[in-house]
Motif scaffolding. Sequence first.
Motif, PDB file in Angstrom:
ATOM      1  N   VAL A 285      22.988 -25.001  69.511  1.00 30.08           N
ATOM      2  CA  VAL A 285      21.763 -25.677  69.939  1.00 30.08           C
ATOM      3  C   VAL A 285      21.127 -24.791  71.008  1.00 30.08           C
ATOM      4  CG1 VAL A 285      20.781 -27.787  70.881  1.00 30.08           C
ATOM      5  CG2 VAL A 285      22.862 -27.900  69.509  1.00 30.08           C
ATOM      6  N   PRO A 286      20.062 -24.076  70.667  1.00 33.39           N
ATOM      7  CA  PRO A 286      19.559 -23.038  71.573  1.00 33.39           C
ATOM      8  C   PRO A 286      18.837 -23.538  72.803  1.00 33.39           C
ATOM      9  CG  PRO A 286      18.155 -23.198  69.639  1.00 33.39           C
ATOM     10  CD  PRO A 286      19.319 -24.102  69.390  1.00 33.39           C
ATOM     11  N   ASN A 287      18.323 -24.779  72.782  1.00 36.50           N
ATOM     12  CA  ASN A 287      17.526 -25.217  73.926  1.00 36.50           C
ATOM     13  C   ASN A 287      17.519 -26.737  74.020  1.00 36.50           C
ATOM     14  OD1 ASN A 287      15.783 -25.437  76.070  1.00 36.50           O
ATOM     15  ND2 ASN A 287      13.984 -24.679  74.989  1.00 36.50           N
ATOM     16  N   VAL A 288      18.531 -27.280  74.666  1.00 40.70           N
ATOM     17  CA  VAL A 288      18.579 -28.704  74.958  1.00 40.70           C
ATOM     18  C   VAL A 288      18.619 -28.844  76.477  1.00 40.70           C
ATOM     19  CG1 VAL A 288      19.921 -30.831  74.800  1.00 40.70           C
ATOM     20  CG2 VAL A 288      19.703 -29.356  72.810  1.00 40.70           C
ATOM     21  N   TYR A 289      17.566 -29.446  77.045  1.00 38.58           N
ATOM     22  CA  TYR A 289      17.437 -29.508  78.495  1.00 38.58           C
ATOM     23  C   TYR A 289      17.599 -28.110  79.101  1.00 38.58           C
ATOM     24  CZ  TYR A 289      17.475 -34.584  78.188  1.00 38.58           C
ATOM     25  OH  TYR A 289      17.158 -35.893  77.892  1.00 38.58           O
ATOM     26  N   TRP A 290      16.954 -27.135  78.472  1.00 41.41           N
ATOM     27  CA  TRP A 290      16.897 -25.735  78.907  1.00 41.41           C
ATOM     28  C   TRP A 290      18.231 -25.014  78.794  1.00 41.41           C
ATOM     29  CZ3 TRP A 290      16.953 -28.982  83.482  1.00 41.41           C
ATOM     30  CH2 TRP A 290      15.901 -29.910  83.495  1.00 41.41           C
TER      31      TRP A 290
END
Length: 402
Positions: A285-290
């Motif tokens: 997941v490349p970008n969850v909450y930055w």
Amino acid sequence: MSYTSDEHTGARIADYRKLRRLTQDGLAQRAFVSRGMIAKVEAGLSPASPAFVAATARALHVDVSVLYGQPYTSQLRQDEIDALIVPLTEALDLNDIDPDPDITPRPVAALDHAVADIVRRSRATDFKRVAATLPGLLGELTTALATPRPTDDRRRAAAALATTYWVAHQLAARLGYPDLASIALDRMGWVAAQADDPLLQAVRLYSRSLFYVRRGRPEVGLKVVARAQRLVDQADRPAGVPALAVRGKLHLRASFIAARARDEVRSAEFLALGGEAADRIGRDVPNVYWLSFGLTDVAQYKVETHVDMERMPEAITDARNIRFPSGYSPTRIGRHYIDLSRAYTEMGKTEQAVRSLRRARQAAPQQVQYHPTAREVVGALVRRHRRLPEDLASLAVWVGMA
């Protein structure tokens, strides 16, 4: 503007040790590190590891940024970032006064887009553009939050402002302004509560835990992570991908902190828990909450903990199996190769260390220029050679060494 090979963390440790009227043996006893390591670091022949710097800083009663020589003012001037720090400081100081009547904020959807863009630039370590954009965006979002609006829009504005405070925190921390970074994170806590999002508050604690690692207090850092995990339990969908990713990232942070505390058993336990969360998601997941999280991140943290535990051959071996997927965070890729450069340096492999730093530079150039470990590695490699290899000489000039 540049710094010389004599200006390094070990030399500053020696200076403060003498000011505190301590021998190398005395500092070793206070910091719980070996006298031999102190001697090598003070001579500049071995890079000062983050754990070593944290331990000696606590024993010497100074902040780690002092021993690192941060902020790196010459580099800031060269990159034309130094003049942007004051406006950012002022913007962070205006959170609790009446909004500027001259500011007309854009619609919330447009502000969300602007925040997503500054997050992307932060992850790409575009420090100058981020520093130039932050003050105006903070003013606009603060005004938007103070303007009457429907509940959902207010929560979105609060989340966007919290995200922007996080970007400010990251920027200040990377540039070597720990007090400014702390203020930004405090502001984030204030507004994250208004967003009514437990995961947002958990991510803030994820960042806060590093303050205690820097201060040589890993046990407190672990307590902060545990508190963050309780916030994840309060998420609307605790079994959803965002919650799993935040929970897994917190497990990896705990593994990292335990490694800094030399607690190999607990570090392995937390790493396994992070692996379980990644397995449940089943993909990166490349970008969850930055944050980036997934099987790749778990593998990278395994290498990172090997380095922190000074198991350099194991770190090199495990690193060979890592392949970064498309869209992976440039800062995480850069950090990975900085860690490998330290491992190779400790093993006396200059060519491989320089190659790793070049790959870190390719992924996130400004991160390397401002990262204390990268600068420590370059300095140690330079001081070990009477005649510098061309690649090392070029790298030394690039990070600002005379």
